[in-house]
Write an enzyme that holds these catalytic residues in place. Sequence first.
Site, PDB file in Angstrom:
ATOM      1  CG  ASP A   9      -1.828  -1.220   1.275  1.00  0.00           C
ATOM      2  OD1 ASP A   9      -2.618  -1.422   0.334  1.00  0.00           O
ATOM      3  OD2 ASP A   9      -1.702  -1.983   2.242  1.00  0.00           O
ATOM      4  CG  HIS A  21      -0.507  -2.212  -7.185  1.00  0.00           C
ATOM      5  ND1 HIS A  21       0.533  -2.690  -7.929  1.00  0.00           N
ATOM      6  CD2 HIS A  21      -0.338  -2.729  -5.933  1.00  0.00           C
ATOM      7  CE1 HIS A  21       1.296  -3.474  -7.170  1.00  0.00           C
ATOM      8  NE2 HIS A  21       0.782  -3.515  -5.966  1.00  0.00           N
TER       9      HIS A  21
END
Lengths: 427, 328
Positions: free
Chosen positions: A16, A46
């Site tokens: 992340d 993503h």
Amino acid sequence: MFPGEHVVVVGLGFGDEGKGAVVDTLCQDGTVASVVRFNGGAQAAHNVVAGERHHTFSQFGSGTLSGTPTLLSRYVLVEPIALAAEARELAALGVPDPLSLVSIDTAARLTTPIHVAANRAREDARGRDRHGSCGKGIGETVWYSLVSRRRPAPGSVFEGQEVPGAAGSAPTVGDCADPAGMRRKLDAMARFYEPLLAGSEHGFPAVSEMVSLYRDFAAAVRTVSGDEVGRRAERGTLVFEGAQGVLLDEWRGFHPHTTWSTVTPDNARALLGGRRAQVLGVTRTYQTRHGAGPLPTEDSRVRFPEAHNGVGRYQGAWREGHLDAVLLRYAVAACGGIDGLAVTHLDHAAKGLKVANAYSECGTDLPAGPGVTRLPGRCAPQLAELPRDPDALVDWFETLLDTPVRVTGAGADRADYRVRTAIPLHG
Amino acid sequence: MGHGKWDDDTYAAARTFRAAKGLDDFGYTSKMKAKSSKGWKADPSLDPLGVTARECRDSADHADSTPIAVLFDVTGSMGEVPKIMQRKLGKLHGLLQRKGYVTDPQILFGGIGDADSDRVPLQIGQFESDNRMDTQLRTIFLEGNGGGQKSESYELAAYFMARHIVTDAWQKRGRKGYLFLIGDELNKPRLEARHIRRIIGDDLGQDIDPASVYRELARKWNVYFVLPNQSSYYNDPEISAHWQGILGQNFLKLDDPGAVCELIATTIGIEERTVDLDQALVDLAEVGSVAESRSVGKALVQVGAGARALAPSATPPGLDGPDDVALN
């Protein structure tokens, strides 16, 4: 941008970090020949935001919105059902014929609904001691392929998991075009997992349906073999998009809260076969983690708005903490050094961020080698203030890691991302 | 071992991959329509000519098979509805499994046309419990003709179902199957022996009264006629009266043809007494079929009310194995 240089994008945290937005930024001028995935599988998430359009990239490379082709290398775990769903989402965002952008190495291992069911049944059985898995069968795919190579005895414990039966060989993308062979492999896998799945709430489609689906899959995507990376590298610049973060790496992460995947640039380097590439490490201006596992600087007072990361049934809660320079240095070392940084979430600098430069018991650096896995949980971080000015914060990162910041992000949208003038490195 | 959500996802993925390859859902129809009408024929896998019996058998995985047949009118009066059927019906098996309304569903698809005017007036697939039924669905030829006398050869299809189907459900357990006819017109006034000879291959000497065909059929099948909206005769009282006369409350009007799977699943669930109408509508909303549940609710108001008043079904009288293939 990074003219003529291949770039390996790796996350320096627990995932992340903003790798998707960085890859999207690098691909925007159309000079990138392909985005190459070199680890992980369908668990990748993503996020790329381009004005009204938002997509969470999972198996497609994060350069897809600019029409950049994706190569899923032999290190990737491929899940065709999720790939099809992602293709439909991308088509809805206006990407013409998304599947035509994807090529897959025939040696890539296949994640099947059987792996997913087994993964979930195991996590359910662990109850409160969950590992923070995504519930997408990634670890199970790797584990089954290890079992099929090493053949541990049924009933024994292998790599931390009980072996329910006798395994067949693991299915690959190349097997999809061979229905008879695929049927044998899936039948063997279904028998293998039968004791684990009987009595669980998790099932999978009939083998015949999976065989037929995989045949359709094989006909719809381009499959490649041999040194495809080499062939593409001759034609243009490649961006290697890492999944997850180095701190989750199967060798360098903090067990048991790791992924069954090599997250460091090692796989990308193997694919490049000696060709030069710049390693770009990605970090936020603070630390985050999904689910269980150590997060030494965790602080419930650190809360930033997070549009696209929530609580997963299997993955657990979204957690935040102060930037951790100890872990950052550890991650850079785990990568074997980096050639540049991408710093994301700089827009939070003005709020007054803190950093742990050292832990009270173990100083500024984690010891290398065995035993490292338990330390971060025990050590109290010593916090200091970070600069509130974004430019000053960028300078701070460059000094800390002695490497240039080459991409900055100060928001979720691709318009908030900048590529900074490349500074020649190491001569 | 099926799993509903997976089944739907697998089906959706297969469609995505086929579409990427340029295979559309109406592949066989496109191929036939590229030829002159003299060359039009059913795919061999769907041709009823010379078929002794289509079988619905138990297997190790599916020990308590439930036969379900869905035959839809492919003539011109149905407008775009046959395409909607072809696109939507592939979801039926996943939906039935997810709901668990019925044990081990095995599904047969087929197409109905006009024996007086069509090249391909009857197509009958096989009972399948995996995605071969999806292939079968795409192979049904949507001829799109019909005769224009407000009647199609439903009774020819009914004859095949009565005489040329063998099911373990009936032979071993005395359980009826489910037959759904989807169309918008009347039966032909007579089932002509020459059509049976030419299309099915049975050597019959005389014509048959369609009503007697449906009586015979009702011994072993729960038969429903679904009149979908967007067809030519949705609001024609003659159609309703005709089918109610033959099937009573098993005549169903469906205002959204896209809800056909939900209607079939719910109808079966109510007949099997695994669910009542109210619960079925809640179930549908839960799986995301909110709009569909409204159409199903409208279609089934009277069946649902009726089913609650019925006595539990017992083993049918005269349960005797092999007489169900009473070939002449």
